[in-house]
Design a protein around this motif. Structure first.
Motif, PDB file in Angstrom:
ATOM      1  N   GLY A  96      49.669  -7.084  15.371  1.00 27.13           N
ATOM      2  CA  GLY A  96      51.045  -7.482  15.079  1.00 27.13           C
ATOM      3  C   GLY A  96      51.190  -8.966  14.930  1.00 27.13           C
ATOM      4  O   GLY A  96      50.386  -9.740  15.430  1.00 27.13           O
ATOM      5  N   TYR A 116      53.850  -5.477  11.976  1.00 28.60           N
ATOM      6  CA  TYR A 116      52.897  -4.854  12.890  1.00 28.60           C
ATOM      7  C   TYR A 116      52.302  -3.614  12.244  1.00 28.60           C
ATOM      8  O   TYR A 116      52.852  -3.075  11.279  1.00 28.60           O
ATOM      9  CB  TYR A 116      53.528  -4.526  14.240  1.00 28.60           C
ATOM     10  N   THR A 152      56.376  -3.734  19.845  1.00 28.65           N
ATOM     11  CA  THR A 152      56.995  -4.041  18.563  1.00 28.65           C
ATOM     12  C   THR A 152      58.438  -4.474  18.692  1.00 28.65           C
ATOM     13  O   THR A 152      59.007  -4.987  17.757  1.00 28.65           O
ATOM     14  CB  THR A 152      56.939  -2.819  17.624  1.00 28.65           C
TER      15      THR A 152
END
Length: 131
Positions: free
Chosen positions: A7, A12, A64
């Protein structure tokens, strides 16, 4: 199977590699994401890949999600403030909208009620924009 994650600031990618060499991936850039895999990937393997990514996210507290984006769009704050101003000070809102163009004029009760209702509606919309 193995799960890999890479990422960056706005991008990502998850990749799941199965024992038979097949690969499934999911990548996201900004607000756009898509998944795919090797040409010989079966639907069952795709489902297993998605489950593996979900489990990886749970174990790693979903890396994320950026903590900087927790308040959404800051335009919502501006809309809420304008709505509150219209609700609390309908006469001033009327004056800023149209009253400054007219000489020795006053708003009707209906105009003040409309400004208050518009302010309440704007505040509610601002909350949704903020989320």
């Amino acid at each position: 199977m193995k799960v890999f994650f890479e990422g960056g600031a706005d991008r990502y990618r998850y990749e799941v590699e199965f024992e038979n060499g097949h690969k499934y991936y999911y990548e996201q850039t900004g607000n756009t994401g898509h998944g795919g895999g090797s040409g010989n990937l079966t639907m069952e393997e795709m489902d297993l890949g998605e489950e593996a990514i979900d489990k990886y996210k749970q174990l790693n507290q979903d890396t994320t999600i950026s903590p900087n984006n927790s308040w959404g769009n800051p335009l919502g704050i501006v809309i809420i403030l304008v709505g509150l101003f219209m609700t609390i000070f309908p006469y001033a809102a009327w004056y800023l909208e149209i009253g400054w163009k007219l000489r020795e004029s006053h708003p009707s009760d209906l105009a003040l009620i409309a400004d208050r209702l518009g302010g309440i509606l704007a505040s509610i919309i601002g909350v949704f924009v903020l989320l």
